[in-house]
Design an enzyme around this catalytic site. Structure first.
Site, PDB file in Angstrom:
ATOM      1  N   TYR A 189      -1.749   0.071  11.094  1.00 35.15           N
ATOM      2  CA  TYR A 189      -2.121  -1.129   9.580  1.00 35.15           C
ATOM      3  C   TYR A 189      -1.214  -0.799   8.986  1.00 35.15           C
ATOM      4  CZ  TYR A 189      -3.154  -1.376   4.465  1.00 35.15           C
ATOM      5  OH  TYR A 189      -3.601  -1.809   3.387  1.00 35.15           O
ATOM      6  N   THR A 243       0.947  -1.817   0.477  1.00 34.47           N
ATOM      7  CA  THR A 243      -0.161  -0.002   0.057  1.00 34.47           C
ATOM      8  C   THR A 243       1.439   1.482   0.128  1.00 34.47           C
ATOM      9  OG1 THR A 243      -1.734   1.230   1.345  1.00 34.47           O
ATOM     10  CG2 THR A 243      -0.602  -0.148   2.497  1.00 34.47           C
ATOM     11  N   ASP A 244       0.571   2.080  -0.236  1.00 36.70           N
ATOM     12  CA  ASP A 244       0.583   3.668  -0.785  1.00 36.70           C
ATOM     13  C   ASP A 244       0.783   3.738   1.133  1.00 36.70           C
ATOM     14  OD1 ASP A 244      -1.453   4.312  -0.085  1.00 36.70           O
ATOM     15  OD2 ASP A 244      -1.528   5.501  -1.992  1.00 36.70           O
ATOM     16  N   GLU A 245       0.877   3.811   1.613  1.00 36.67           N
ATOM     17  CA  GLU A 245       0.444   4.056   3.012  1.00 36.67           C
ATOM     18  C   GLU A 245       1.487   4.319   3.560  1.00 36.67           C
ATOM     19  OE1 GLU A 245      -3.085   3.875   5.151  1.00 36.67           O
ATOM     20  OE2 GLU A 245      -4.338   3.918   3.879  1.00 36.67           O
ATOM     21  N   LYS A 278       1.823  -3.615   6.956  1.00 39.05           N
ATOM     22  CA  LYS A 278       2.617  -3.513   6.151  1.00 39.05           C
ATOM     23  C   LYS A 278       3.470  -3.151   5.344  1.00 39.05           C
ATOM     24  CE  LYS A 278      -0.188  -4.467   3.112  1.00 39.05           C
ATOM     25  NZ  LYS A 278      -0.549  -5.989   2.741  1.00 39.05           N
TER      26      LYS A 278
HETATM   27  P1  TYD Z   1     -10.530   4.586   4.118  1.00 34.70           P
HETATM   28  O1  TYD Z   1     -11.490   4.010   3.136  1.00 34.70           O
HETATM   29  O2  TYD Z   1     -10.573   4.340   5.948  1.00 34.70           O
HETATM   30  O3  TYD Z   1      -8.749   4.544   3.742  1.00 34.70           O
HETATM   31  P2  TYD Z   1      -7.480   5.434   3.772  1.00 34.70           P
HETATM   32  O4  TYD Z   1      -6.470   3.459   4.197  1.00 34.70           O
HETATM   33  O5  TYD Z   1      -6.674   5.900   2.879  1.00 34.70           O
HETATM   34  O6  TYD Z   1      -7.532   5.207   5.575  1.00 34.70           O
HETATM   35  O7  TYD Z   1     -10.500   6.077   4.209  1.00 34.70           O
HETATM   36  C1  TYD Z   1     -10.003   7.188   3.197  1.00 34.70           C
HETATM   37  C2  TYD Z   1      -9.960   8.768   3.729  1.00 34.70           C
HETATM   38  O8  TYD Z   1     -11.520   8.925   3.991  1.00 34.70           O
HETATM   39  C3  TYD Z   1      -9.197   9.125   4.682  1.00 34.70           C
HETATM   40  O9  TYD Z   1      -8.692   9.778   4.318  1.00 34.70           O
HETATM   41  C4  TYD Z   1     -10.323   8.774   6.185  1.00 34.70           C
HETATM   42  C5  TYD Z   1     -11.614   8.969   5.244  1.00 34.70           C
HETATM   43  N1  TYD Z   1     -12.605   9.251   6.391  1.00 34.70           N
HETATM   44  C6  TYD Z   1     -13.825   9.261   6.287  1.00 34.70           C
HETATM   45  O10 TYD Z   1     -13.805  10.779   6.365  1.00 34.70           O
HETATM   46  N2  TYD Z   1     -14.966   9.088   7.050  1.00 34.70           N
HETATM   47  C7  TYD Z   1     -14.938   7.367   7.193  1.00 34.70           C
HETATM   48  O11 TYD Z   1     -15.987   7.492   7.442  1.00 34.70           O
HETATM   49  C8  TYD Z   1     -13.686   6.587   6.646  1.00 34.70           C
HETATM   50  C9  TYD Z   1     -14.122   5.300   7.188  1.00 34.70           C
HETATM   51  C10 TYD Z   1     -12.787   7.176   6.022  1.00 34.70           C
END
Ligand code: TYD
Length: 335
Positions: A150, A126-128, A154
């Site tokens: 998380y 992942t890019d994370e 990874k």
């Molecule tokens: P997510 O889908 O959890 O992926 P990531 O692994 O990139 O965090 O979240 C994507 C983006 O959306 C992230 O910036 C967090 C935001 N987010 C919200 O604003 N509300 C939410 O309920 C969730 C799950 C994520």
């Protein structure tokens, strides 16, 4: 490469990848090893269940005996690892299962790859792992500065893969993908969560100011990228994989509401995620040099995704009960 073990193949991206391989490579046999934990779902693979080239085995990648049995019995010569705990918010509640599955599980698979001398071990990352990138874009050689449990898990797995390449000459490749969207994504991730909430006129819980950015790629583009690296990537190398276009969360939420004809008043700003990475951004020149291109813009990917959730309530309505609702109230109540 003929007999491919796909781990975590009952999950979102893994299930798409299995369908993709069966379609693109008529001679391949695919074994799917999946523990079927909360987000693993055989409904994701209903359409290929009867394919004679496909076998499902329920099992955990941390179970060395099970992995060994599958490798031997099916004469596996390539392994693609999608199996992982993947949700940042859950890793903030409980990190142990992430370390167990993502790091220890990867070690078990690498050991199996070593024993059976596979032609390729591919790790889906992942890019994370780069941490937040406020300016510019990450190169594959950038340091790993993870900020959530998380992402740290990874990153640990990526480093273990690299160690097995160096120490034992295992032909490992890694792709570091940006966020994925598309059919069959478990509705804890933001896009399916927002779409399914909006369909039901429920609030869209937007973390903080909503000005965090993500690169959302269509899942089939990601599968094609993994395929390119699996077949043409250099052992020991890492490949970033995304669209190279980032979107603000607030804009993504507005686009979903617009596509569904719902009012913006459904957006509800809630307390931010601790340590929330504001932006990820990938430089994907290296995978593009192998001939890969993303086929969907964010708008096209989102439109297809929204339509799929509108058309497939059978799939997500039954998920949005039991364990999911328990998680949902723990995560969002009082936020
Ligand atoms: P997510 O889908 O959890 O992926 P990531 O692994 O990139 O965090 O979240 C994507 C983006 O959306 C992230 O910036 C967090 C935001 N987010 C919200 O604003 N509300 C939410 O309920 C969730 C799950 C994520």
């Amino acid at each position: 490469m003929q007999n491919i073990l796909v781990t975590g193949g009952a999950g979102f991206i893994g299930s798409h990848f299995i369908r993709y391989l069966l379609r693109e490579y008529p001679s391949y046999k695919i074994v799917n090893l999946d523990a079927l934990r909360y987000s693993g779902n055989l409904d994701n693979l209903r359409d290929i269940e009867g394919d004679p080239r496909y076998t499902f085995v329920q099992g955990d990648i941390c179970d060395a005996e099970k992995v060994d049995e599958v490798m031997g019995e099916h004469e596996i010569d390539a392994l693609v690892n999608f199996a992982a705990e993947t949700h940042v918010d859950r890793s903030l509640m409980e990190a142990g299962s992430f370390i167990q599955t993502d790091v220890y599980g990867t070690y078990i698979l690498l050991e199996a790859a070593r024993k059976y001398q596979v032609e390729r071990y591919h790790q889906v990352s992942t890019d994370e792992v780069y941490g937040q990138v406020l300016e510019g874009s990450s190169l594959e050689t950038d340091p790993l500065l993870t900020r959530s449990p998380y992402a740290a898990s990874k990153a640990g797995a990526d480093l273990m893969c690299h160690a097995y390449f160096v120490s034992f000459n295992i032909p490992v490749t890694i792709t570091r993908g940006s966020n994925n969207i598309g059919p069959y994504q478990y509705p804890e991730k933001v896009i399916p969560l927002f779409i399914t909430n909006a369909i039901d006129d429920l609030p869209l819980p937007l973390y903080g100011d909503g000005r965090q950015m993500r690169d959302y790629q269509y899942v089939s583009d990601h599968c094609e990228g993994i395929d390119v690296v699996l077949h043409r990537g250099q052992p020991g190398e890492v490949y970033n994989l995304g669209t190279e276009v980032e979107t603000f969360n607030i804009d993504m939420a507005r686009m979903i509401l617009k596509l569904l004809g719902k009012p913006e008043s459904l957006i509800q700003h809630v307390r931010d995620r601790p340590g929330h990475d504001r932006r990820y951004s990938l430089n994907c020149d290296k995978i593009k040099a192998l001939g890969w291109r993303s086929r969907h813009t964010f708008e096209q990917a989102l439109e297809k995704t929204v339509q799929w959730y509108v058309d497939n309530e059978w799939w997500w309505r039954k998920i949005k009960s039991g364990e999911y609702m328990e998680y949902y109230s723990r995560q969002y109540e009082g936020r």
